[in-house]
Design a protein around this motif. Structure first.
Motif, PDB file in Angstrom:
ATOM      1  N   ALA A   1      -2.070 -11.642   3.814  1.00 11.84           N
ATOM      2  CA  ALA A   1      -2.333 -10.209   3.688  1.00 11.84           C
ATOM      3  C   ALA A   1      -2.322  -9.587   5.076  1.00 11.84           C
ATOM      4  CB  ALA A   1      -3.673  -9.971   2.998  1.00 11.84           C
ATOM      5  N   TRP A   2      -1.954  -8.313   5.120  1.00  9.82           N
ATOM      6  CA  TRP A   2      -1.858  -7.580   6.394  1.00  9.82           C
ATOM      7  C   TRP A   2      -2.312  -6.150   6.184  1.00  9.82           C
ATOM      8  CZ3 TRP A   2       0.828  -3.111   7.187  1.00  9.82           C
ATOM      9  CH2 TRP A   2       1.020  -2.682   8.515  1.00  9.82           C
ATOM     10  N   THR A   3      -3.024  -5.607   7.145  1.00  4.50           N
ATOM     11  CA  THR A   3      -3.345  -4.186   7.171  1.00  4.50           C
ATOM     12  C   THR A   3      -3.111  -3.678   8.586  1.00  4.50           C
ATOM     13  OG1 THR A   3      -5.681  -4.672   7.606  1.00  4.50           O
ATOM     14  CG2 THR A   3      -5.052  -4.271   5.314  1.00  4.50           C
TER      15      THR A   3
ATOM     16  N   TRP B   1      -7.533 -11.543  -5.692  1.00  6.07           N
ATOM     17  CA  TRP B   1      -7.160 -10.296  -5.021  1.00  6.07           C
ATOM     18  C   TRP B   1      -7.118 -10.553  -3.513  1.00  6.07           C
ATOM     19  CZ3 TRP B   1      -4.787  -5.992  -5.793  1.00  6.07           C
ATOM     20  CH2 TRP B   1      -4.883  -4.960  -4.860  1.00  6.07           C
TER      21      TRP B   1
ATOM     22  N   ALA C   1      -0.847  -1.376   4.159  1.00  2.53           N
ATOM     23  CA  ALA C   1      -1.392  -2.609   3.605  1.00  2.53           C
ATOM     24  C   ALA C   1      -0.277  -3.370   2.902  1.00  2.53           C
ATOM     25  CB  ALA C   1      -2.530  -2.311   2.634  1.00  2.53           C
TER      26      ALA C   1
ATOM     27  N   GLY D   1       0.819  -1.203   0.000  1.00  5.44           N
ATOM     28  CA  GLY D   1       0.000   0.000   0.000  1.00  5.44           C
ATOM     29  C   GLY D   1       0.851   1.249   0.000  1.00  5.44           C
TER      30      GLY D   1
ATOM     31  N   ALA E   1       0.624  -7.504   1.087  1.00  5.61           N
ATOM     32  CA  ALA E   1       0.268  -8.887   0.787  1.00  5.61           C
ATOM     33  C   ALA E   1       1.440  -9.579   0.118  1.00  5.61           C
ATOM     34  CB  ALA E   1      -0.971  -8.959  -0.100  1.00  5.61           C
TER      35      ALA E   1
ATOM     36  N   ASP F   1      -7.009  -9.896   0.625  1.00  3.72           N
ATOM     37  CA  ASP F   1      -7.954  -9.188   1.487  1.00  3.72           C
ATOM     38  C   ASP F   1      -7.386  -7.821   1.857  1.00  3.72           C
ATOM     39  OD1 ASP F   1     -10.085  -8.566   3.085  1.00  3.72           O
ATOM     40  OD2 ASP F   1      -9.419  -9.767   4.800  1.00  3.72           O
ATOM     41  N   LEU F   2      -7.347  -6.947   0.870  1.00  2.00           N
ATOM     42  CA  LEU F   2      -6.845  -5.586   1.042  1.00  2.00           C
ATOM     43  C   LEU F   2      -7.893  -4.602   0.553  1.00  2.00           C
ATOM     44  CD1 LEU F   2      -3.156  -5.928  -0.270  1.00  2.00           C
ATOM     45  CD2 LEU F   2      -3.949  -6.034   2.098  1.00  2.00           C
TER      46      LEU F   2
ATOM     47  N   TYR G   1      -1.386   0.956  -4.887  1.00  2.00           N
ATOM     48  CA  TYR G   1      -0.455  -0.093  -4.477  1.00  2.00           C
ATOM     49  C   TYR G   1       0.743  -0.141  -5.421  1.00  2.00           C
ATOM     50  CZ  TYR G   1      -4.172  -1.864  -1.477  1.00  2.00           C
ATOM     51  OH  TYR G   1      -5.144  -1.980  -0.509  1.00  2.00           O
TER      52      TYR G   1
END
Length: 503
Positions: free
Chosen positions: A359-361, A295, A277, A271, A279, A297-298, A303
Motif C-alpha cells: 500500500a502507498w499514500t 483492508w 492512495a 484513491g 494498493a 493500510d489506506l 476508491y
C-alpha cells in the motif's frame, strides 16, 4: 443485511460512463510485448479488431536487425495440436525502418488466442507466443444514407416483381396484336395483389430473421463481469470482500480461474479523485464467486478497484467497481461491521496479509522530463528516464532507474516473478493498465496458451542495474498517474508519478 457502515457506496456514474475496450485492462485493448524469439530480441504490438471476425494489426520490431523472414500466426486456445490453426502469414518489412515488420491477421471468433511470432535470419531461428484476448466490442451499424438507398432499391425490386407478374398473367397467352380484355385485366390485378402480399410476407420474415441475427450478434458484445464489494469482519480483521454477482459467472461458458504470478486475483485499489492512495493486494477465494483480502493500510475515502483474473481457457479480464469506505467501516467495534459468514468448507477463519501485498499514500511527483524523481519509503530514489513528451498512440518505453539511499544503482529482487510491476490510470478512471517489463500480457494467459514457452521470471534482468522498463502506448490523452513497484531487501516499494499525455 449489511450495516450502513459496512456498505461500500458504488459510484454509478463511473461504471456507466466507463469506455470498455479491453478485457485484461480498461480503456486500452492493444497488446504490448517485449521479449526474445530465440536469439532475437523482439517487441510486438498487437491491435485487435473491435468487431469479430476482424483484422488484427501486428507490428514486430527485431532489435539489432538480422532477420530475413518474420511470420505470425493466430492459434485459438482450444485449437487441435495438429492442423488446428491456419498457416502462418508473412510479415512484410516496413519501408524506412530495417527492424520493423507489419502484418494483418484475421481473428475469426471470440476467445483467447496466442499469436505465434517466428523469426528466421543470420542468427538462426526463434519463436515466441503472445497471448491475445479476442472480444467483440460493438457492432458497426449501417450508415443511414446507405440504408435508405438500399431500402429504396429493395422497394424498386419488389415493385418490378409485382409489375412483371401482372404483365405475365395479363398478356403472356394473348395472340400478338390483341388488346387485353376485362377478364385478363382482372386476373392480372388478382395476381399482382397476391404477389404483393407474398412479397410483403417475405419482407416481414426476412426482417424478423435479420433482427434475430442482430440480437444474437449484439448479445456477444463483451461486458465486464458485475461485482459488488463490502467490508466484512473476518477473524477480527476488517476485510475487503469482492463478490462476482454477474449471472454469467458460473453459467455455461464459465471456467475456473488459473493463477497469474501465483495469485488468483490481482486487485488494485486506487484513491479517487486525488490519486493519493494506492494498493496492490491479492484476495483469496472464500467460495466460488467471492474473494476476500484484509483492508490495506489506506485511509477512508473513495476508491476505484480493478481486479485482474484469468480463466482456465486463458481468457483474461479486469473487473471494476467504485467504492466509498467510511471511517466507521474500518472500526474495530463489533457493531460496526457484519461478521463474515458462510465460508467455504476448509477456508481459513481469519485472513493473513500476503507478503506481496503493498500500500502507498502520498502525492505523485509530476514528470517534468528525464531526471524527475521520487523518494521511496526506504530512502531509495526512483528516477524517470523516459521521453520528454508522451503522446497518444505513440509507442514508447516507460523507463525508470532506482538508486539506493547512497545514490548508487540499486540491486532489485524479483517481485512475483518480475523485476517490477507498474499500474497506470487516467484521472477519470477511463484507462487502467497493469504493466510488466514483458509488456501488458498476462502471465496466467501465457501459461495456459503457451505452456512450453520460456518462463518470463527473468524479464528485464538484462537491463542495467536498477533499471526497469515497460513498453506501452497511451490510448487516450489526459492526466495519468503511474505507480511503479519494486522489491528490495524483502520489501515492496512503490513510487508514483503524474504524467500529461498530449494528442
Amino acid at each position: 443485511m449489511r450495516s450502513r457502515a459496512s456498505r461500500l457506496t458504488r459510484a454509478a456514474a463511473f461504471v456507466v460512463g466507463l469506455y470498455v475496450v479491453a478485457t485484461g485492462h480498461v480503456g486500452s485493448n492493444n497488446v504490448f510485448f517485449s521479449g526474445e524469439a530465440g536469439p532475437y530480441p523482439v517487441s510486438v504490438v498487437i491491435r485487435p479488431p473491435e468487431v469479430i471476425p476482424g483484422l488484427a494489426e501486428i507490428s514486430v520490431r527485431v532489435a539489432g536487425g538480422g532477420a530475413d523472414r518474420v511470420t505470425v500466426r493466430p492459434v485459438r486456445w482450444d485449437a487441435a495440436p495438429e492442423g488446428g490453426a491456419p498457416p502462418p502469414d508473412e510479415a512484410v518489412p516496413v519501408a524506412g525502418d530495417p527492424e520493423l515488420y507489419a502484418a494483418e491477421l484475421w481473428l475469426m471468433t471470440v476467445g483467447a488466442y496466442r499469436v505465434e511470432v517466428a523469426v528466421e535470419g543470420s542468427r538462426g531461428s526463434g519463436e515466441v507466443s503472445v497471448p491475445v484476448t479476442s472480444v467483440m466490442l460493438g457492432v458497426r451499424d449501417l450508415p443511414p444514407g446507405l440504408g435508405w438507398s438500399l431500402a429504396a432499391l429493395g422497394l424498386l425490386l419488389v415493385a418490378g416483381v409485382v409489375s412483371i407478374t401482372g404483365a405475365a398473367v395479363r398478356e403472356s397467352q394473348m395472340p400478338a396484336g390483341e388488346t387485353a380484355g376485362s377478364r385478363q385485366r382482372r386476373r392480372a390485378r388478382i395476381a399482382m395483389a397476391l404477389t404483393a402480399a407474398g412479397m410483403a410476407g417475405l419482407l416481414y420474415l426476412g426482417n424478423a430473421w435479420w433482427e434475430a441475427v442482430d440480437r444474437d450478434v449484439r448479445s456477444g458484445i463483451f461486458e465486464r463481469l458485475e461485482v459488488e464489494g463490502a467490508i466484512v469482519r473476518d477473524g477480527g480483521t476488517a476485510a475487503l470482500e469482492i463478490a462476482i454477482t454477474d449471472p454469467a459467472w458460473g453459467g455455461r461458458n464459465w471456467s475456473p480461474l488459473v493463477p497469474d504470478h501465483g495469485k488468483l486475483m490481482h486487485l488494485f485499489v486506487v484513491g479517487a479523485p486525488g490519486m493519493d492512495a494506492f494498493a496492490h493486494v491479492h484476495p483469496v477465494p472464500v467460495d466460488s464467486s467471492t474473494f476476500r483480502v484484509p483492508w490495506p493500510d489506506l485511509p477512508p475515502g473513495e476508491y476505484r478497484i480493478y481486479g485482474d483474473i484469468v480463466q482456465e481457457s486463458g481468457f483474461a479480464q479486469t473487473v471494476v467497481d467504485t467504492i466509498t469506505v467510511d471511517a466507521s467501516a474500518l472500526a474495530v467495534s463489533e457493531g460496526d461491521v457484519v461478521e463474515a459468514q458462510d465460508l467455504r468448507p476448509g477456508a481459513p477463519t481469519s485472513l493473513s496479509r500476503d507478503p506481496d501485498d503493498s500500500a502507498w499514500t502520498g502525492v505523485p511527483v509530476a514528470l517534468s522530463g528525464p531526471g524527475s524523481e521520487t523518494r521511496l519509503d526506504d530512502g531509495s530514489i526512483l528516477e524517470w528516464q523516459g521521453d520528454q513528451e508522451l503522446r497518444v498512440d505513440e509507442e514508447t518505453v516507460l523507463s525508470f532507474r532506482l538508486w539506493d539511499p547512497d545514490e548508487k544503482p540499486a540491486e532489485l529482487e524479483p517481485y512475483m516473478g518480475m523485476l517490477s510491476h507498474a499500474a497506470l490510470t487516467r484521472d477519470d478512471g477511463a484507462v487502467f493498465v497493469h504493466l510488466h517489463p514483458a509488456g501488458t500480457i498476462s502471465m496466467g494467459s501465457l501459461s495456459v496458451l503457451a505452456p512450453t514457452a520460456s518462463p518470463m521470471a527473468d524479464a528485464g534482468t538484462d537491463s542495467p542495474t536498477g533499471v526497469v522498463e515497460f513498453p506501452f502506448a497511451f490510448p487516450q490523452p489526459g492526466e495519468y498517474t503511474v505507480w511503479v513497484q519494486v522489491k528490495r531487501e524483502g520489501r515492496v516499494l512503490t513510487g508514483a508519478f503524474r504524467a500529461t499525455v498530449l494528442e
